[in-house]
Motif scaffolding. Structure first.
Motif, short mmCIF file in Angstrom:
data_model
loop_
_atom_site.label_atom_id
_atom_site.label_comp_id
_atom_site.label_asym_id
_atom_site.label_seq_id
_atom_site.Cartn_x
_atom_site.Cartn_y
_atom_site.Cartn_z
N ARG A 12 -1.73 6.01 -8.03
CA ARG A 12 -0.97 5.16 -8.36
C ARG A 12 0.19 5.51 -9.89
O ARG A 12 -0.54 6.36 -10.10
CB ARG A 12 -1.85 3.88 -9.02
CG ARG A 12 -2.55 3.06 -8.25
CD ARG A 12 -3.13 2.21 -8.75
NE ARG A 12 -2.05 0.46 -9.13
CZ ARG A 12 -1.53 0.11 -8.25
NH1 ARG A 12 -2.78 -0.94 -8.70
NH2 ARG A 12 -0.83 -0.78 -9.49
N CYS A 13 1.10 5.14 -10.03
CA CYS A 13 1.48 5.77 -10.58
C CYS A 13 1.77 4.77 -12.39
O CYS A 13 1.81 3.61 -12.29
CB CYS A 13 3.18 5.39 -10.33
SG CYS A 13 4.89 6.24 -11.35
N THR A 17 5.89 0.27 -11.33
CA THR A 17 5.18 -0.69 -10.21
C THR A 17 4.81 -0.25 -8.59
O THR A 17 3.88 -0.46 -8.18
CB THR A 17 5.50 -1.82 -10.38
OG1 THR A 17 6.65 -2.13 -10.11
CG2 THR A 17 5.45 -2.68 -11.68
N GLU A 18 5.96 0.06 -8.27
CA GLU A 18 5.95 0.47 -6.32
C GLU A 18 5.94 2.05 -6.74
O GLU A 18 7.20 2.75 -7.52
CB GLU A 18 6.67 -0.11 -5.47
CG GLU A 18 6.40 0.67 -4.35
CD GLU A 18 7.76 -0.41 -3.54
OE1 GLU A 18 8.29 0.39 -3.04
OE2 GLU A 18 8.59 -1.32 -4.24
N LYS A 19 5.07 3.20 -6.77
CA LYS A 19 5.35 4.40 -6.53
C LYS A 19 5.99 4.57 -5.31
O LYS A 19 5.94 4.72 -4.22
CB LYS A 19 3.67 5.69 -6.39
CG LYS A 19 3.74 6.54 -6.26
CD LYS A 19 2.34 7.19 -5.85
CE LYS A 19 2.55 8.57 -5.40
NZ LYS A 19 1.05 8.71 -5.31
N LYS A 20 7.37 5.17 -5.95
CA LYS A 20 7.90 5.94 -5.07
C LYS A 20 9.00 7.32 -6.28
O LYS A 20 9.68 7.50 -6.57
CB LYS A 20 9.56 4.88 -5.13
CG LYS A 20 9.00 3.82 -4.19
CD LYS A 20 10.82 3.40 -3.93
CE LYS A 20 10.16 2.16 -3.28
NZ LYS A 20 12.00 1.46 -3.60
#
Length: 82
Positions: A12-13, A17-20
């Protein structure tokens, strides 16, 4: 691409909040992150006493040397991993 400093063990990053990862403006290797932290602490140490004391008391509980030593230890450990 080397793992980012913000990537956790479960992938996870810590930043987004969303790993890109592709094209992420926050991407830094752990080594780059630690080097930047060291630069920031060095910069704080160069400030006039009033500013230095204000920052150290507010963000480091009055003890910058403990943070500095911890950072140097993390850098040494990271270099051994690489």
């Amino acid at each position: 691409m080397e793992n980012c400093f913000a990537e956790t063990a479960n992938g996870r990053c810590l930043i987004l909040t969303e790993k890109k990862c592709e094209g992420c403006p926050f991407y830094k290797s752990k080594q780059e992150f630690l080097a930047d932290r060291l630069k920031s602490l060095d910069r704080i140490r160069e400030l006039p006493p009033e500013s230095f004391n204000s920052i150290v008391n507010t963000y480091y509980g009055g003890n910058l040397s403990e943070e500095y030593e911890s950072l140097l230890k993390a850098i040494a450990e990271n270099e051994q991993e690489v």
